[in-house]
Scaffold this active site. Structure first.
Site, PDB file in Angstrom:
ATOM      1  N   LYS A 112      -9.317   2.071  -1.803  1.00  0.00           N
ATOM      2  CA  LYS A 112      -9.519   1.529  -0.441  1.00  0.00           C
ATOM      3  C   LYS A 112     -10.847   1.997   0.155  1.00  0.00           C
ATOM      4  O   LYS A 112     -11.132   3.202   0.197  1.00  0.00           O
ATOM      5  CB  LYS A 112      -8.349   1.968   0.442  1.00  0.00           C
ATOM      6  CG  LYS A 112      -8.358   1.379   1.842  1.00  0.00           C
ATOM      7  CD  LYS A 112      -7.063   1.774   2.545  1.00  0.00           C
ATOM      8  CE  LYS A 112      -6.953   1.247   3.951  1.00  0.00           C
ATOM      9  NZ  LYS A 112      -5.684   1.650   4.576  1.00  0.00           N
ATOM     10  N   GLU A 131       0.871  -1.189   0.000  1.00  0.00           N
ATOM     11  CA  GLU A 131       0.000   0.000   0.000  1.00  0.00           C
ATOM     12  C   GLU A 131       0.912   1.245   0.000  1.00  0.00           C
ATOM     13  O   GLU A 131       1.940   1.253   0.675  1.00  0.00           O
ATOM     14  CB  GLU A 131      -0.824  -0.032   1.299  1.00  0.00           C
ATOM     15  CG  GLU A 131      -1.631   1.212   1.605  1.00  0.00           C
ATOM     16  CD  GLU A 131      -2.224   1.185   3.032  1.00  0.00           C
ATOM     17  OE1 GLU A 131      -1.583   0.597   3.940  1.00  0.00           O
ATOM     18  OE2 GLU A 131      -3.310   1.743   3.227  1.00  0.00           O
ATOM     19  N   CYS A 161      -4.865  -3.091   2.864  1.00  0.00           N
ATOM     20  CA  CYS A 161      -4.574  -3.074   4.298  1.00  0.00           C
ATOM     21  C   CYS A 161      -5.792  -3.324   5.184  1.00  0.00           C
ATOM     22  O   CYS A 161      -6.214  -4.444   5.351  1.00  0.00           O
ATOM     23  CB  CYS A 161      -3.875  -1.771   4.680  1.00  0.00           C
ATOM     24  SG  CYS A 161      -3.100  -1.929   6.304  1.00  0.00           S
TER      25      CYS A 161
HETATM   26  N1  CDT Z   1      -2.874   1.201   6.531  1.00  0.00           N
HETATM   27  C1  CDT Z   1      -3.817   0.622   7.306  1.00  0.00           C
HETATM   28  O1  CDT Z   1      -4.954   0.482   6.901  1.00  0.00           O
HETATM   29  N2  CDT Z   1      -3.434   0.268   8.533  1.00  0.00           N
HETATM   30  C2  CDT Z   1      -4.350  -0.255   9.523  1.00  0.00           C
HETATM   31  C3  CDT Z   1      -3.884   0.155  10.874  1.00  0.00           C
HETATM   32  C4  CDT Z   1      -4.979   0.078  11.844  1.00  0.00           C
HETATM   33  S1  CDT Z   1      -5.304   1.626  12.512  1.00  0.00           S
HETATM   34  C5  CDT Z   1      -6.035   1.206  13.994  1.00  0.00           C
HETATM   35  C6  CDT Z   1      -4.477  -1.771   9.483  1.00  0.00           C
HETATM   36  O2  CDT Z   1      -5.606  -2.251   9.566  1.00  0.00           O
HETATM   37  O3  CDT Z   1      -3.480  -2.470   9.443  1.00  0.00           O
END
Ligand code: CDT
Length: 605
Positions: free
Chosen positions: A128, A48, A180
């Site tokens: 996203k 990402e 993500c």
């Molecule tokens: N980039 C991304 O989506 N990171 C999120 C972090 C969680 S924020 C509480 C993830 O789900 O890995």
């Protein structure tokens, strides 16, 4: 390789500091692609937001060059990224890569694409959908932020699976992308699963030890916290793969960025039985690779997870109609449909509660005939909305003035806006209306009379919020005249006893947009400081055109003083009133005069 097999690879990327040159990061990506190709990879997934560090952890304003963190135009041909796609073509290896997308219409997304090397074309784009984190940074400057809701709009392309030619003996495998945080949502996997997906591609940037972000224990051991984060990552990849009988590839951006921000590794390839086939051994640049025989997806898809035979959609309604949790009523309490749970002899009867949550639609009515003002209002409030709420912007047509500066403008704009809104509302039936002019605007009472949905203006709403948050409020006004008008309105709203002061910026409404931004922000900051010196604990911004300047005012007054934006306060106030079933009373002041007008033959609307 077996006939229906693809060699899939994840290109994990280690630290990328904020100051790293784009060219340095791109060179690393080219090396990774070369490396994967030399191992026979046919598809390589990059993380990402792969071309830069994970910038949403920083607060970056437009004036600090926010645009530079985004890819503009066609990413496959861009100066900063194009050579990756050139290399993919040269090697004949397909790639999927995440990037911050600045769309041509000015909207920004956290996106990824699937690039087909042989044809040199983008087969699919994904934006996203589940944006984690917050719009505003944490008060603690040491906390790790994740400001995705500030920088990106939730994706608008859905979870669309796509066919890929020239792979797996020409069987045109079905692939899908997520990014993500999406991987934590069973719904995302299922939507792809329902399209028969065979390979899910998911790049990620996942914080390791970041207690504010995760809401976890600040005293936890950072190493253990990271292990838990990796465990959760693999858990969802394996679970999603198994329950949808699909392969999945996940690629991390990992390591400790800027010597401070830890991101987990754990890039892996999971099989349709939920087993891990290959995984990263480091938190550095590394290729994770596995041969994936797609015929192994058949067993799950045709037996255990034969969706067509086993799914019972009549019981899944909540999944698509409800966002938040609706708990069963406590025993002995009245359920939402009025039936009563029966706590006697330990059992309770089944109650049919209102499960469906229809979207609440709020019309933001800007009586000024300036559409950029409306757009800013919508932009400001959108990231704060729960998914069952929608705002729609309305800009008054001519002869409404482009800026409302006095009484004449007030009446002219109210008449023009009301004429248009009446037919719009008859057609659309919005659930509530917010008048986006910081004044006791005539349109508010016109709409309250004409309709029974709740209506409020941003001034009154921000005063309610300000009174909730502090004992004394102050108003940052535009012109000297508006200062006087606001004083009258505050009195009209019965709030004068709580008003510490109203200070003018000595600016016209349109000066807010036309004068140099730095100059306007400077004036507003000085005005705000005068108000706090007078004892204001909460400030409200006295013009819809000031809505995107809240941050600058907050910076000027420090973190113990609150700043309320009237548009955000107004929308959420109305949503609360709608949720409690509130309607405008029709017994007195707000009784409609429509019938009387008709009887007199004066249905001039
Ligand atoms: N980039 C991304 O989506 N990171 C999120 C972090 C969680 S924020 C509480 C993830 O789900 O890995």
């Amino acid at each position: 390789m077996a006939p229906n097999t693809i060699r899939l690879a994840a290109a994990q990327m280690g630290v990328t500091h904020r100051t790293d040159a784009r060219s340095k990061t791109l060179d690393r990506m080219l090396k990774l692609l070369d490396n994967a190709a030399s191992q026979g990879a046919e598809v390589v997934l990059f993380p990402e937001i792969a071309f830069t560090t994970f910038f949403p952890r920083y607060l970056i304003n437009d004036s600090d060059g926010l645009a530079d963190w985004f890819e503009h135009g066609d990413v496959t041909k861009s100066e900063n990224a194009g050579s990756l796609f050139d290399k993919a073509r040269e090697l004949g290896v397909d790639i999927s890569v995440g990037f911050a997308e600045a769309a041509d219409n000015g909207e920004r997304f956290n996106s990824s694409i699937y690039y087909h090397a042989k044809s040199g074309s983008t087969l699919s784009k994904y934006r996203k959908i589940h944006l984690p984190g917050d719009f505003e940074p944490f008060a603690d400057p040491e906390a790790t932020n994740q400001l995705e809701k500030r920088y990106f709009k939730p994706g608008d392309l859905g979870f669309e699976a796509f066919r890929v030619p020239d792979l797996a003996g020409g069987s045109q495998p079905i692939m899908g992308m997520m990014i993500c945080n999406d991987r934590r949502w069973t719904e995302a996997w299922r939507v792809l699963g329902l399209q028969g997906v065979e390979v899910v591609l998911c790049g990620y940037n996942t914080a390791g030890f970041a207690p504010d972000l995760w809401g976890s224990d600040k005293n936890a051991d950072p190493k253990e916290a990271e292990e838990t984060a990796v465990f959760h990552h693999k858990l969802v990849m394996q679970h999603g793969s198994y329950t949808n009988a699909t392969y999945s590839v996940s690629a991390a951006r990992c390591g400790v960025d800027d010597g401070k921000y830890s991101l987990i590794g754990g890039s892996c390839i999971a099989g349709p039985e939920g087993n891990i086939l290959a995984e990263a051994k480091t938190v550095e640049d590394e290729i994770v690779i596995a041969d994936c025989d797609l015929s192994l997806c058949r067993q799950g898809k045709t037996r255990t997870f034969d969706f067509a035979r086993h799914r019972r959609i009549e019981h899944y309604k909540r999944i698509s109609e409800q966002t938040g949790v609706v708990e069963p009523p406590k025993l002995g309490e009245v359920a939402t449909n009025g039936s009563l749970t029966n706590g006697s002899n330990g059992a309770h009867e089944v109650v049919h509660r209102a499960a469906a949550t229809k979207k609440i639609r709020v019309l933001i009515c800007n009586p000024n005939a300036t559409s950029s003002m409306t757009e800013n209002c919508v932009k400001m409030v959108e990231p704060t909305l729960p998914s069952d709420v929608e705002v729609i912007g309305f800009t008054s047509p001519p002869p409404a003035p482009s800026a409302i500066e006095g009484n004449f403008d007030n009446i002219m704009s109210a008449a023009a806006a009301a004429r248009a809104i009446i037919s719009i509302q008859q057609r659309e039936g919005y659930d509530a209306m917010l008048v986006a002019c910081y004044s006791d605007h005539a349109l508010i009472r016109m709409l309250r009379e004409e309709f029974d949905v709740p209506v409020i203006g941003i001034m009154e709403a921000s005063l309610f919020a300000a009174r909730t948050l502090g004992a004394r409020f102050g108003i940052v006004a535009t012109s000297k005249r508006s200062q006087v008008m606001h004083a009258d309105s505050v009195r009209h709203y019965g709030m004068d006893a709580f008003c510490a002061g109203i200070e003018s910026c000595d600016l016209g409404v349109l000066d807010l947009e036309r004068k140099p931004r730095e100059q306007v922000l400077g004036i507003m900051q000085e005005t705000a400081k005068r108000l706090t010196a007078k004892g204001a604990e909460v400030l409200t911004l006295g013009c819809a055109g000031m809505t995107d300047m809240k941050r600058a005012v907050e910076e000027a007054v420090g973190d113990q003083v609150r700043v309320v934006d009237g548009v955000v306060a107004g929308v959420h106030h109305l949503v609360g009133v709608v949720r409690l079933g509130g309607k405008t009373a029709k017994s007195g002041m707000y009784a409609s005069s429509a019938t009387g007008r008709k009887l007199r033959g004066q249905d001039y609307i």
